[in-house]
Design a protein around this motif. Structure first.
Motif, PDB file in Angstrom:
ATOM      1  N   ILE A 246     -18.394   9.228  -1.121  1.00  0.00           N
ATOM      2  CA  ILE A 246     -16.986   8.842  -1.271  1.00  0.00           C
ATOM      3  C   ILE A 246     -16.129   9.899  -0.577  1.00  0.00           C
ATOM      4  CG2 ILE A 246     -15.100   8.348  -2.864  1.00  0.00           C
ATOM      5  CD1 ILE A 246     -17.157   7.834  -5.036  1.00  0.00           C
ATOM      6  N   LEU A 247     -15.186   9.452   0.206  1.00  0.00           N
ATOM      7  CA  LEU A 247     -14.191  10.333   0.814  1.00  0.00           C
ATOM      8  C   LEU A 247     -12.833   9.966   0.238  1.00  0.00           C
ATOM      9  CD1 LEU A 247     -15.363  10.107   4.542  1.00  0.00           C
ATOM     10  CD2 LEU A 247     -15.836  11.966   2.923  1.00  0.00           C
ATOM     11  N   ASP A 248     -12.123  10.941  -0.317  1.00  0.00           N
ATOM     12  CA  ASP A 248     -10.822  10.667  -0.924  1.00  0.00           C
ATOM     13  C   ASP A 248      -9.791  11.672  -0.436  1.00  0.00           C
ATOM     14  OD1 ASP A 248      -9.540   8.928  -3.168  1.00  0.00           O
ATOM     15  OD2 ASP A 248      -8.825  10.957  -3.568  1.00  0.00           O
ATOM     16  N   ARG A 249      -8.567  11.203  -0.268  1.00  0.00           N
ATOM     17  CA  ARG A 249      -7.526  12.077   0.284  1.00  0.00           C
ATOM     18  C   ARG A 249      -7.026  13.103  -0.726  1.00  0.00           C
ATOM     19  NH1 ARG A 249      -2.271   8.011   0.629  1.00  0.00           N
ATOM     20  NH2 ARG A 249      -2.103   7.568  -1.605  1.00  0.00           N
ATOM     21  N   GLY A 250      -7.348  12.921  -2.004  1.00  0.00           N
ATOM     22  CA  GLY A 250      -6.929  13.862  -3.033  1.00  0.00           C
ATOM     23  C   GLY A 250      -8.065  14.180  -3.983  1.00  0.00           C
ATOM     24  N   GLU A 251      -7.698  14.364  -5.257  1.00  0.00           N
ATOM     25  CA  GLU A 251      -8.681  14.584  -6.305  1.00  0.00           C
ATOM     26  C   GLU A 251      -8.761  13.342  -7.182  1.00  0.00           C
ATOM     27  OE1 GLU A 251     -10.557  17.167  -6.452  1.00  0.00           O
ATOM     28  OE2 GLU A 251      -9.571  18.469  -4.984  1.00  0.00           O
ATOM     29  N   ILE A 252      -9.810  13.238  -7.959  1.00  0.00           N
ATOM     30  CA  ILE A 252      -9.981  12.088  -8.847  1.00  0.00           C
ATOM     31  C   ILE A 252      -8.795  11.999  -9.809  1.00  0.00           C
ATOM     32  CG2 ILE A 252     -11.378  11.147 -10.736  1.00  0.00           C
ATOM     33  CD1 ILE A 252     -13.843  12.316  -9.292  1.00  0.00           C
ATOM     34  N   GLY A 253      -8.200  10.815  -9.879  1.00  0.00           N
ATOM     35  CA  GLY A 253      -7.058  10.583 -10.767  1.00  0.00           C
ATOM     36  C   GLY A 253      -5.709  10.866 -10.155  1.00  0.00           C
ATOM     37  N   ASP A 254      -5.691  11.339  -8.897  1.00  0.00           N
ATOM     38  CA  ASP A 254      -4.425  11.727  -8.266  1.00  0.00           C
ATOM     39  C   ASP A 254      -3.421  10.590  -8.162  1.00  0.00           C
ATOM     40  OD1 ASP A 254      -4.936  14.363  -8.008  1.00  0.00           O
ATOM     41  OD2 ASP A 254      -5.021  14.404  -5.819  1.00  0.00           O
ATOM     42  N   SER A 255      -3.890   9.391  -7.817  1.00  0.00           N
ATOM     43  CA  SER A 255      -2.945   8.290  -7.623  1.00  0.00           C
ATOM     44  C   SER A 255      -2.219   7.965  -8.920  1.00  0.00           C
ATOM     45  CB  SER A 255      -3.665   7.047  -7.094  1.00  0.00           C
ATOM     46  OG  SER A 255      -4.626   6.584  -8.021  1.00  0.00           O
ATOM     47  N   TRP A 256      -2.896   8.158 -10.052  1.00  0.00           N
ATOM     48  CA  TRP A 256      -2.254   7.917 -11.349  1.00  0.00           C
ATOM     49  C   TRP A 256      -1.343   9.074 -11.739  1.00  0.00           C
ATOM     50  CZ3 TRP A 256      -2.404   3.199 -13.224  1.00  0.00           C
ATOM     51  CH2 TRP A 256      -3.474   2.359 -12.899  1.00  0.00           C
ATOM     52  N   SER A 257      -1.759  10.281 -11.469  1.00  0.00           N
ATOM     53  CA  SER A 257      -0.975  11.431 -11.927  1.00  0.00           C
ATOM     54  C   SER A 257       0.199  11.759 -11.019  1.00  0.00           C
ATOM     55  CB  SER A 257      -1.881  12.666 -12.054  1.00  0.00           C
ATOM     56  OG  SER A 257      -2.405  13.039 -10.796  1.00  0.00           O
ATOM     57  N   LYS A 258       0.056  11.498  -9.716  1.00  0.00           N
ATOM     58  CA  LYS A 258       1.082  11.940  -8.767  1.00  0.00           C
ATOM     59  C   LYS A 258       1.988  10.831  -8.256  1.00  0.00           C
ATOM     60  CE  LYS A 258      -1.606  15.913  -7.149  1.00  0.00           C
ATOM     61  NZ  LYS A 258      -2.234  16.585  -5.989  1.00  0.00           N
ATOM     62  N   ARG A 259       1.582   9.579  -8.453  1.00  0.00           N
ATOM     63  CA  ARG A 259       2.381   8.473  -7.915  1.00  0.00           C
ATOM     64  C   ARG A 259       2.883   7.543  -9.011  1.00  0.00           C
ATOM     65  NH1 ARG A 259       1.859   7.714  -2.342  1.00  0.00           N
ATOM     66  NH2 ARG A 259       1.999   5.454  -2.440  1.00  0.00           N
ATOM     67  N   ARG A 260       3.021   8.086 -10.222  1.00  0.00           N
ATOM     68  CA  ARG A 260       3.566   7.330 -11.350  1.00  0.00           C
ATOM     69  C   ARG A 260       4.615   8.189 -12.052  1.00  0.00           C
ATOM     70  NH1 ARG A 260      -0.070   4.827  -9.061  1.00  0.00           N
ATOM     71  NH2 ARG A 260      -1.216   3.031  -9.888  1.00  0.00           N
ATOM     72  N   TRP A 261       5.555   7.551 -12.710  1.00  0.00           N
ATOM     73  CA  TRP A 261       6.594   8.289 -13.412  1.00  0.00           C
ATOM     74  C   TRP A 261       6.054   8.804 -14.749  1.00  0.00           C
ATOM     75  CZ3 TRP A 261       6.586   3.192 -12.048  1.00  0.00           C
ATOM     76  CH2 TRP A 261       6.530   2.239 -13.072  1.00  0.00           C
ATOM     77  N   ASP A 262       6.802   9.707 -15.370  1.00  0.00           N
ATOM     78  CA  ASP A 262       6.300  10.431 -16.542  1.00  0.00           C
ATOM     79  C   ASP A 262       5.998   9.512 -17.724  1.00  0.00           C
ATOM     80  OD1 ASP A 262       6.579  12.692 -15.046  1.00  0.00           O
ATOM     81  OD2 ASP A 262       8.353  13.452 -16.089  1.00  0.00           O
TER      82      ASP A 262
END
Length: 422
Positions: free
Chosen positions: A31-47
């Motif tokens: 697997i190649l990913d541009r970030g770390e596991i879970g990044d899309s949920w933690s960094k691209r969602r509001w609080d």
């Protein structure tokens, strides 16, 4: 090692699910990913973000939801934790913080070339698990707004404290727009909401969460072929509702009674005036029709199956727009100091260099994730096969199908070209 039987690009729940299935079949992959596991949920969602589907629907391959609140809705940090624990449960072969520049084949070659920020790789098969939310879509008219107004996309919104003092305009009323408008309203902001054509759904009805009824009715298993307009199905806006505070409807009319100013779809910006279409009443009515139609379908299911449930009901309008004309909104006069663009995303698969697999919108064409390009697959997209595709509840089905397709293809190919290659 730089060659793999399969390379998966994207390490979200779709890419991880594909990895799990491939690992079960002993397929050598990366697997190649541009970030770390879970990044899309933690960094691209509001609080205050949380799931809109109940926790019990979280059933990634080999890892069903294991918490103590199956009918609740995981908040952002809990989602990140769930995805990370899933990865830890089977230790996928993953390289994070990697930018994939290009996926292609050399002339007359059947091997995929994968050019990345950490070097070049090759693979017999490639699974693209990069989702469909690539480029934040901000309308061109945003350039007509002065620099004194803070503008950001929903992907960058975290909380009301990001925004300057004053009122805020939220453009778009899909899941993100409706929830962000409510979040700002709860935080005490004066909110203006440009209402689009997104449908809405009931949270609970006749004694159960509507998602549970729809699951029982087989809605999430409906294949794309059964949809009256398959081409448009993948591009439709999701129904808006929320899992916040235990889950509830989002009723824009109720928000209007509480002080949120609703307008139609944004049309133009000239000087300090923002113009909207005269479609607010229509958009609200159509959303309510969808809400009531879902209720009617549940009623029919209950009746046909002789299910004991509380009596039926229908939504009745709490508020009606009073504006009859497309009156402009003067953002200076209304003290609007920020705009949050909840206007979706555009796909960008230009780095996956196989033009024949894309439609006129640049969206990949496939049958259950299998493309016309030999060895190229997509996963994690809306309606990949069913209405549930891409969600925590059904991405495992898609991953299992694609993995089996890959295994079958390997078994039909000469051993020396794939299974024994190191």
């Amino acid at each position: 090692m730089s060659h793999f039987q399969v390379i998966i690009i994207g390490g979200g729940q779709a890419g991880l699910s594909a990895s799990y299935c491939l690992k079960q079949d002993n397929i050598n992959h990366l697997i190649l990913d541009r970030g770390e596991i879970g990044d899309s949920w933690s960094k691209r969602r509001w609080d205050s973000f949380c799931l809109v589907t109940p926790n019990w629907q979280c059933r990634l391959p080999g890892f069903d939801y294991d918490g103590n609140d199956p009918k609740g809705f995981m908040v952002k940090d809990e989602i990140v934790d769930y995805v990370k624990r899933y990865a830890n449960s089977f230790n996928p072969p993953i390289k994070g913080n990697v930018e994939v520049h290009k996926v292609y084949k050399k002339e007359k070659s059947e091997i995929f070339e994968v050019s990345t920020s950490i070097g070049d790789f090759t693979a017999d098969k490639v699974i693209i698990a990069a989702g469909a939310y690539h480029i934040p879509n901000i309308l061109p008219i945003s350039s007509h707004i002065g620099d004194d107004i803070k503008q950001l996309h929903s992907a960058d919104y975290k909380n009301s404290e990001q925004l300057p003092d004053g009122s805020v305009l939220v453009v778009g009323s899909g899941q993100s727009g409706a929830q962000i408008a409510e979040d700002l309203h709860i935080a005490g902001k004066k909110v203006y909401l440009s209402v689009g054509t997104a449908p809405r759904a009931p949270r609970t009805y006749r004694g159960k969460d509507a998602v549970e009824w729809l699951e029982d009715m087989g809605y999430y298993d409906q294949p794309i072929e059964s949809h009256p307009d398959p081409e448009e199905a993948r591009h439709k806006t999701n129904h808006y509702l929320t899992g916040r505070d235990g889950g509830r409807d989002i009723d824009l009319r109720k928000l209007a009674l509480e002080g949120v100013t609703l307008r139609g779809q944004i049309n133009n910006i000239q000087d300090t005036n923002i113009y909207f279409n005269d479609d607010l009443t229509y958009n609200l009515d159509e959303a309510d029709k969808t809400y009531n139609r879902i209720q009617s379908n549940i009623d029919e299911y209950i009746e046909n199956n002789n299910i004991d449930a509380p009596p039926p009901s229908r939504y009745t309008s709490l508020w009606e727009p009073s504006l009859k004309k497309r009156e402009p909104l003067n953002y200076k006069k209304e003290d609007i100091k920020a705009i949050v663009w909840c206007t979706g995303f555009r796909v960008d698969y230009s780095w996956v260099d196989f033009p024949k697999v894309y439609d006129s919108r640049g969206f990949p064409s496939y049958n259950r994730g299998v493309t016309e390009e030999k060895g190229l697959y997509f996963i994690g997209l809306p309606w990949l096969h069913t209405w549930g595709s891409g969600r925590f509840s059904h991405v495992g089905q898609d991953a299992s199908y694609i993995a089996q397709h890959i295994v079958d293809k390997f078994n039909n190919e000469p051993v020396e070209t794939c299974l024994t290659r190191k």
